[in-house]
Design a protein around this motif. Structure first.
Motif, PDB file in Angstrom:
ATOM      1  N   VAL A   1     -84.537  -4.365 -13.495  1.00  0.00           N
ATOM      2  CA  VAL A   1     -83.497  -5.396 -13.515  1.00  0.00           C
ATOM      3  C   VAL A   1     -83.302  -6.032 -12.137  1.00  0.00           C
ATOM      4  CG1 VAL A   1     -80.990  -5.723 -13.771  1.00  0.00           C
ATOM      5  CG2 VAL A   1     -82.273  -4.484 -15.505  1.00  0.00           C
ATOM      6  N   ILE A   2     -83.580  -5.297 -11.077  1.00  0.00           N
ATOM      7  CA  ILE A   2     -83.254  -5.745  -9.717  1.00  0.00           C
ATOM      8  C   ILE A   2     -83.811  -7.128  -9.384  1.00  0.00           C
ATOM      9  CG2 ILE A   2     -83.611  -5.230  -7.270  1.00  0.00           C
ATOM     10  CD1 ILE A   2     -83.335  -2.268  -7.971  1.00  0.00           C
ATOM     11  N   PRO A   3     -85.087  -7.440  -9.657  1.00  0.00           N
ATOM     12  CA  PRO A   3     -85.596  -8.769  -9.285  1.00  0.00           C
ATOM     13  C   PRO A   3     -84.856  -9.922  -9.954  1.00  0.00           C
ATOM     14  CG  PRO A   3     -87.412  -7.285  -9.761  1.00  0.00           C
ATOM     15  CD  PRO A   3     -86.167  -6.590 -10.192  1.00  0.00           C
ATOM     16  N   TRP A   4     -84.286  -9.672 -11.132  1.00  0.00           N
ATOM     17  CA  TRP A   4     -83.602 -10.734 -11.861  1.00  0.00           C
ATOM     18  C   TRP A   4     -82.222 -11.047 -11.277  1.00  0.00           C
ATOM     19  CZ3 TRP A   4     -86.659 -13.161 -15.253  1.00  0.00           C
ATOM     20  CH2 TRP A   4     -87.802 -12.476 -15.686  1.00  0.00           C
ATOM     21  N   LEU A   5     -81.782 -10.229 -10.343  1.00  0.00           N
ATOM     22  CA  LEU A   5     -80.498 -10.465  -9.693  1.00  0.00           C
ATOM     23  C   LEU A   5     -80.634 -11.345  -8.456  1.00  0.00           C
ATOM     24  CD1 LEU A   5     -79.070  -6.812  -9.881  1.00  0.00           C
ATOM     25  CD2 LEU A   5     -78.799  -8.682 -11.543  1.00  0.00           C
ATOM     26  N   VAL A   6     -81.882 -11.615  -8.061  1.00  0.00           N
ATOM     27  CA  VAL A   6     -82.142 -12.408  -6.855  1.00  0.00           C
ATOM     28  C   VAL A   6     -82.229 -13.887  -7.224  1.00  0.00           C
ATOM     29  CG1 VAL A   6     -83.707 -12.776  -4.918  1.00  0.00           C
ATOM     30  CG2 VAL A   6     -83.402 -10.471  -5.845  1.00  0.00           C
ATOM     31  N   ALA A   7     -81.187 -14.648  -6.895  1.00  0.00           N
ATOM     32  CA  ALA A   7     -81.166 -16.111  -7.089  1.00  0.00           C
ATOM     33  C   ALA A   7     -81.751 -16.528  -8.428  1.00  0.00           C
ATOM     34  CB  ALA A   7     -81.909 -16.801  -5.949  1.00  0.00           C
ATOM     35  N   PRO A   8     -81.163 -16.090  -9.540  1.00  0.00           N
ATOM     36  CA  PRO A   8     -81.718 -16.478 -10.845  1.00  0.00           C
ATOM     37  C   PRO A   8     -81.727 -17.990 -11.027  1.00  0.00           C
ATOM     38  CG  PRO A   8     -79.524 -15.492 -11.072  1.00  0.00           C
ATOM     39  CD  PRO A   8     -79.953 -15.266  -9.666  1.00  0.00           C
ATOM     40  N   GLY A   9     -82.820 -18.455 -11.589  1.00  0.00           N
ATOM     41  CA  GLY A   9     -82.973 -19.875 -11.836  1.00  0.00           C
ATOM     42  C   GLY A   9     -83.601 -20.656 -10.706  1.00  0.00           C
ATOM     43  N   LEU A  10     -83.814 -19.998  -9.559  1.00  0.00           N
ATOM     44  CA  LEU A  10     -84.355 -20.689  -8.390  1.00  0.00           C
ATOM     45  C   LEU A  10     -85.686 -20.074  -7.971  1.00  0.00           C
ATOM     46  CD1 LEU A  10     -81.135 -21.033  -6.193  1.00  0.00           C
ATOM     47  CD2 LEU A  10     -82.171 -22.764  -7.688  1.00  0.00           C
ATOM     48  N   LEU A  11     -86.621 -20.939  -7.584  1.00  0.00           N
ATOM     49  CA  LEU A  11     -87.876 -20.468  -7.014  1.00  0.00           C
ATOM     50  C   LEU A  11     -87.650 -20.023  -5.576  1.00  0.00           C
ATOM     51  CD1 LEU A  11     -90.482 -23.105  -8.243  1.00  0.00           C
ATOM     52  CD2 LEU A  11     -90.460 -20.684  -8.811  1.00  0.00           C
ATOM     53  N   GLN A  12     -88.297 -18.943  -5.206  1.00  0.00           N
ATOM     54  CA  GLN A  12     -88.236 -18.462  -3.840  1.00  0.00           C
ATOM     55  C   GLN A  12     -89.558 -18.780  -3.124  1.00  0.00           C
ATOM     56  OE1 GLN A  12     -85.374 -16.895  -2.384  1.00  0.00           O
ATOM     57  NE2 GLN A  12     -84.622 -17.886  -4.236  1.00  0.00           N
ATOM     58  N   PRO A  13     -89.524 -18.955  -1.811  1.00  0.00           N
ATOM     59  CA  PRO A  13     -90.758 -19.304  -1.069  1.00  0.00           C
ATOM     60  C   PRO A  13     -91.671 -18.100  -0.897  1.00  0.00           C
ATOM     61  CG  PRO A  13     -88.955 -19.005   0.462  1.00  0.00           C
ATOM     62  CD  PRO A  13     -88.358 -18.869  -0.910  1.00  0.00           C
ATOM     63  N   ASP A  14     -92.115 -17.555  -2.024  1.00  0.00           N
ATOM     64  CA  ASP A  14     -92.896 -16.319  -2.010  1.00  0.00           C
ATOM     65  C   ASP A  14     -94.391 -16.627  -1.919  1.00  0.00           C
ATOM     66  OD1 ASP A  14     -93.958 -13.807  -2.329  1.00  0.00           O
ATOM     67  OD2 ASP A  14     -93.558 -13.707  -4.474  1.00  0.00           O
ATOM     68  N   THR A  15     -94.994 -16.174  -0.836  1.00  0.00           N
ATOM     69  CA  THR A  15     -96.444 -16.164  -0.658  1.00  0.00           C
ATOM     70  C   THR A  15     -97.051 -17.576  -0.654  1.00  0.00           C
ATOM     71  OG1 THR A  15     -96.475 -14.038  -1.817  1.00  0.00           O
ATOM     72  CG2 THR A  15     -98.576 -15.062  -1.385  1.00  0.00           C
ATOM     73  N   LYS A  16     -97.302 -18.117  -1.833  1.00  0.00           N
ATOM     74  CA  LYS A  16     -97.919 -19.438  -1.964  1.00  0.00           C
ATOM     75  C   LYS A  16     -97.116 -20.256  -2.969  1.00  0.00           C
ATOM     76  CE  LYS A  16    -101.658 -18.991   0.641  1.00  0.00           C
ATOM     77  NZ  LYS A  16    -101.928 -19.833   1.820  1.00  0.00           N
ATOM     78  N   SER A  17     -96.363 -21.228  -2.488  1.00  0.00           N
ATOM     79  CA  SER A  17     -95.540 -22.033  -3.391  1.00  0.00           C
ATOM     80  C   SER A  17     -96.387 -22.805  -4.383  1.00  0.00           C
ATOM     81  CB  SER A  17     -94.663 -23.000  -2.587  1.00  0.00           C
ATOM     82  OG  SER A  17     -93.759 -22.290  -1.768  1.00  0.00           O
ATOM     83  N   ASP A  18     -97.559 -23.297  -3.938  1.00  0.00           N
ATOM     84  CA  ASP A  18     -98.398 -24.060  -4.856  1.00  0.00           C
ATOM     85  C   ASP A  18     -99.003 -23.177  -5.939  1.00  0.00           C
ATOM     86  OD1 ASP A  18     -99.600 -22.917  -2.698  1.00  0.00           O
ATOM     87  OD2 ASP A  18    -101.082 -24.478  -2.367  1.00  0.00           O
ATOM     88  N   LEU A  19     -99.129 -21.879  -5.699  1.00  0.00           N
ATOM     89  CA  LEU A  19     -99.595 -20.969  -6.743  1.00  0.00           C
ATOM     90  C   LEU A  19     -98.557 -20.872  -7.853  1.00  0.00           C
ATOM     91  CD1 LEU A  19    -101.608 -18.843  -7.811  1.00  0.00           C
ATOM     92  CD2 LEU A  19    -100.381 -17.141  -6.473  1.00  0.00           C
TER      93      LEU A  19
END
Length: 244
Positions: free
Chosen positions: A32-50
């Motif tokens: 459940v933990i990852p779903w609590l991080v800014a739900p509904g928003l993309l995060q700048p993780d690794t490669k945004s274009d990926l």
């Protein structure tokens, strides 16, 4: 007399079910933990274009030269995203799943794989009871290293999540009474996991193999550790061949 004879097996079955329920509940909490991080928003993780356009990015990853940026550039380990991170995002995009949802699924996969692997390692090899083993799994999966980079460069945490599973396989190869067939199966399993490490960061992927190699090399004498280590090296090299 009949009730007394059945009491032991019944109690054992109840205890086993209770332990499985505890492990399932703990795994769901971690998931459940990852779903609590800014739900509904993309995060700048690794490669945004990926995340935004996985098909185009993976297509460009097949070539050393990238003409998509500026006047062009030599790509830096873009091929490492071809497996396993890239196909997950490609599948999500193909079925119309929002990018932020696929991103959270990827984070969830990392945490669950790390948690279950560390818990199983602590329980099967460390001999810990269920609750202490679950605590070990939680400490490993939710370590500062993981939490501080999960939403920034998660692909470098993925090899760490697979490290306990690699040790579990290595332990089978040097277990007491291990046969040649067991060592071959260990090599095959190691190859599959090594292939799943990815090649985005070669150093991180290779470091994830170190605990398993150390487990074999430090095994008690008389367990054919050198023969096991040879099989292990063959499996690890075969698994990494696709990006090497």
């Amino acid at each position: 007399m009949t009730g007394g004879a059945d009491e032991g097996p019944i109690e054992g079955a109840v205890e086993l079910a209770r332990q499985r329920l505890q492990r399932l509940a703990a795994t769901l909490l971690v998931a459940v933990i990852p779903w609590l991080v800014a739900p509904g928003l993309l995060q700048p993780d690794t490669k945004s274009d990926l995340v935004i356009s996985p098909g185009r990015y993976l297509g460009r990853a097949l070539w050393a030269w990238n003409d998509h940026t500026g006047i062009g550039e030599l790509q830096n380990q873009a091929y490492g995203y071809l497996w396993p991170m890239g196909p997950l995002f490609l599948t999500g995009d193909a079925v119309g799943v929002p990018g932020w949802v696929t991103q959270r699924v990827w984070w969830m996969l990392i945490l669950v794989v790390a948690f279950v692997g560390a818990e199983r390692l602590a329980r099967r090899i460390g001999g810990l009871p269920t609750i202490p083993a679950l605590l070990v799994g939680a400490v490993f999966a939710l370590s500062p290293r993981v939490l501080t980079v999960l939403s920034e460069i998660s692909v470098e945490v993925w090899p760490q999540a697979l490290a306990p599973w690699l040790v579990l396989l290595a332990a089978r190869g040097v277990a007491g009474g291990a046969r040649s067939a067991d060592r071959r199966r260990m090599a095959v399993g190691t190859g599959l996991l090594a292939a799943c490490l990815g090649g985005v960061n070669a150093t991180v992927s290779l470091v994830a193999l170190v605990p398993a190699a150390a487990w074999i090399l430090l095994a008690p004498s008389g367990r054919r550790r050198w023969r096991t280590f040879t099989w292990w090296c063959v499996g690890a090299a075969a698994g990494a061949a696709w990006w090497l």
